[in-house]
Design an enzyme around this catalytic site. Structure first.
Site, PDB file in Angstrom:
ATOM      1  N   ASN A   8       0.944  -1.061  -0.085  1.00  8.42           N
ATOM      2  CA  ASN A   8      -0.158  -0.101  -0.013  1.00  8.42           C
ATOM      3  C   ASN A   8       0.926   1.317  -0.161  1.00  8.42           C
ATOM      4  O   ASN A   8       1.382   1.613   1.039  1.00  8.42           O
ATOM      5  CB  ASN A   8      -0.913  -0.205   1.242  1.00  8.42           C
ATOM      6  CG  ASN A   8      -1.742   1.315   1.301  1.00  8.42           C
ATOM      7  OD1 ASN A   8      -1.461   2.017   0.556  1.00  8.42           O
ATOM      8  ND2 ASN A   8      -2.358   1.384   2.576  1.00  8.42           N
ATOM      9  N   LYS A  10       0.362   4.383  -0.524  1.00  4.52           N
ATOM     10  CA  LYS A  10      -0.508   5.503   0.214  1.00  4.52           C
ATOM     11  C   LYS A  10       0.051   6.610  -0.734  1.00  4.52           C
ATOM     12  O   LYS A  10      -0.076   6.380  -2.131  1.00  4.52           O
ATOM     13  CB  LYS A  10      -0.119   5.583   1.413  1.00  4.52           C
ATOM     14  CG  LYS A  10      -0.213   4.520   2.694  1.00  4.52           C
ATOM     15  CD  LYS A  10       0.146   4.707   3.793  1.00  4.52           C
ATOM     16  CE  LYS A  10      -0.315   3.427   4.520  1.00  4.52           C
ATOM     17  NZ  LYS A  10      -0.329   3.546   6.243  1.00  4.52           N
ATOM     18  N   HIS A  94      -9.846   1.170   4.541  1.00  6.30           N
ATOM     19  CA  HIS A  94      -8.540   1.515   5.142  1.00  6.30           C
ATOM     20  C   HIS A  94      -8.716   2.426   6.322  1.00  6.30           C
ATOM     21  O   HIS A  94      -9.503   3.454   5.976  1.00  6.30           O
ATOM     22  CB  HIS A  94      -7.503   1.863   4.443  1.00  6.30           C
ATOM     23  CG  HIS A  94      -5.974   1.977   4.988  1.00  6.30           C
ATOM     24  ND1 HIS A  94      -5.760   2.913   5.510  1.00  6.30           N
ATOM     25  CD2 HIS A  94      -5.107   1.098   4.827  1.00  6.30           C
ATOM     26  CE1 HIS A  94      -4.443   2.552   6.075  1.00  6.30           C
ATOM     27  NE2 HIS A  94      -4.221   1.605   5.803  1.00  6.30           N
ATOM     28  N   GLU A 166      -5.598  -4.750  10.402  1.00  4.38           N
ATOM     29  CA  GLU A 166      -4.803  -3.666  10.927  1.00  4.38           C
ATOM     30  C   GLU A 166      -5.021  -2.952  12.065  1.00  4.38           C
ATOM     31  O   GLU A 166      -6.192  -2.013  12.044  1.00  4.38           O
ATOM     32  CB  GLU A 166      -4.993  -2.686   9.635  1.00  4.38           C
ATOM     33  CG  GLU A 166      -4.417  -3.337   8.375  1.00  4.38           C
ATOM     34  CD  GLU A 166      -3.773  -2.386   7.369  1.00  4.38           C
ATOM     35  OE1 GLU A 166      -2.567  -2.665   6.960  1.00  4.38           O
ATOM     36  OE2 GLU A 166      -4.519  -1.290   7.004  1.00  4.38           O
ATOM     37  N   GLY A 172       1.752   2.561  11.088  1.00  7.56           N
ATOM     38  CA  GLY A 172       2.692   3.759  10.684  1.00  7.56           C
ATOM     39  C   GLY A 172       3.471   4.140  12.169  1.00  7.56           C
ATOM     40  O   GLY A 172       4.032   5.234  12.147  1.00  7.56           O
ATOM     41  N   SER A 210       2.944  -1.793  10.497  1.00 10.73           N
ATOM     42  CA  SER A 210       4.326  -1.926  10.979  1.00 10.73           C
ATOM     43  C   SER A 210       5.207  -3.251  10.774  1.00 10.73           C
ATOM     44  O   SER A 210       5.941  -3.527  11.275  1.00 10.73           O
ATOM     45  CB  SER A 210       4.651  -1.516  12.300  1.00 10.73           C
ATOM     46  OG  SER A 210       4.061  -0.142  12.570  1.00 10.73           O
ATOM     47  N   GLY A 231       2.590  -1.035   4.456  1.00 13.33           N
ATOM     48  CA  GLY A 231       2.639   0.517   4.113  1.00 13.33           C
ATOM     49  C   GLY A 231       4.238   0.858   3.828  1.00 13.33           C
ATOM     50  O   GLY A 231       4.942   0.711   2.831  1.00 13.33           O
TER      51      GLY A 231
HETATM   52  P1  PGA Z   1       2.405   0.598   7.627  1.00 14.00           P
HETATM   53  O1  PGA Z   1       0.952   0.761   7.064  1.00 14.00           O
HETATM   54  O2  PGA Z   1       3.008  -0.686   7.235  1.00 14.00           O
HETATM   55  O3  PGA Z   1       3.265   1.625   7.392  1.00 14.00           O
HETATM   56  O4  PGA Z   1       2.177   0.333   9.273  1.00 14.00           O
HETATM   57  C1  PGA Z   1       0.180  -0.463   6.971  1.00 14.00           C
HETATM   58  C2  PGA Z   1      -1.033   0.143   6.038  1.00 14.00           C
HETATM   59  O5  PGA Z   1      -1.615   1.254   6.486  1.00 14.00           O
HETATM   60  O6  PGA Z   1      -1.809  -0.583   5.372  1.00 14.00           O
END
Ligand code: PGA
Length: 247
Positions: A8, A10, A94, A166, A172, A210, A231
């Site tokens: 993803n 983003k 999401h 999630e 994040g 994460s 992400g």
């Molecule tokens: P992250 O995001 O891996 O940066 O924690 C995951 C997501 O938002 O799908």
């Protein structure tokens, strides 16, 4: 069960940075029985599809889709437009869409409803906030989300349904959920899906929040984890490939 390693991106990579990503990433071997799905921003879908189309195990996904089929919806992108781009997956629900764009379970249910009649496979995100976790409401929140999102959805045997657990507090932050939490939540969700009579067999359950090169192999050892939605670690080709390589 299908295994997935989903990126993803983003709102990170622009069109030039996306090309750089693929120039490096596509030099690798992709011989595992794992589907890679890359979800760039809308403006990079066309270009990304051109670059990945000859790879059997790499698919294109969008990060969102309109809940309307067509019409006067300025700024929205329809399922039909995504189908024409050979997009085979789309993320819905999401937590960042829920938080910043007021998407609720009823809108996500509408999106699932139209995706269900299309060629696109849904990646449905669910997860609890830190406060809900701390007050012991995780299972209640997740079962409500699943019930509402799947309300009146007729499961099609030929379709792939992907649920991504999630936990919002792990997205994040650089701190993923503990292994024992992922284990208990994934067991709970798989049983819940079975209990409400949805097609258990075609449903893959991913973890997101994460995921990194450092924790991927430990998380993959957990039963009922069918892959990842990633992400931050997915926008770097080496890091993303190192995660894929741990399947
Ligand atoms: P992250 O995001 O891996 O940066 O924690 C995951 C997501 O938002 O799908």
């Amino acid at each position: 069960m299908n295994k997935y390693c989903i990126a993803n991106w983003k709102m990170y990579l622009n069109q030039f940075e996306s090309i750089e990503f693929f120039n490096s990433f596509l030099k690798n071997n992709f011989d595992k029985d794992v589907k890679i799905v890359i979800c760039p921003s809308y403006v990079n879908l066309f270009q990304s599809e051109q670059l990945i189309s000859k790879y059997d195990n790499i698919y294109l996904g969008s990060q969102n889709v309109s809940c309307h089929k067509t019409g006067a919806y300025t700024g929205d992108i329809s399922i039909n437009m995504l189908e024409k781009l050979d997009c085979q997956f789309t993320i819905i629900g999401h937590s960042e869409r829920r938080l910043y764009h007021d998407e609720n379970n009823s809108i996500i249910n509408k999106k699932l409803n139209i995706l269900n009649e299309s060629s696109i496979n849904p990646i449905i995100c669910i997860g609890e906030t830190l406060e809900e976790k701390n007050t012991g409401k995780t299972f209640e929140v997740l079962s409500n989300q699943i019930n509402q999102i799947f309300s009146n959805i007729k499961i099609h045997k030929e379709k792939k349904y992907i649920l991504a657990y999630e936990p919002i507090w792990a997205i994040g932050t650089g701190i993923s959920a503990e292994l024992k939490i992922i284990n208990s939540v994934h067991n709970y969700i798989k049983n819940f899906i079975k209990d409400i009579g949805k097609n258990y067999c075609n449903l893959s359950l991913l973890y997101g929040g994460s995921v990194s090169e450092n924790n991927a192999s430990d998380i993959l050892e957990i039963e009922n984890v069918d892959g990842f939605l990633i992400g931050s670690s997915s926008i770097n080709p080496e890091k993303f490939y190192n995660i894929y390589n741990q399947f």
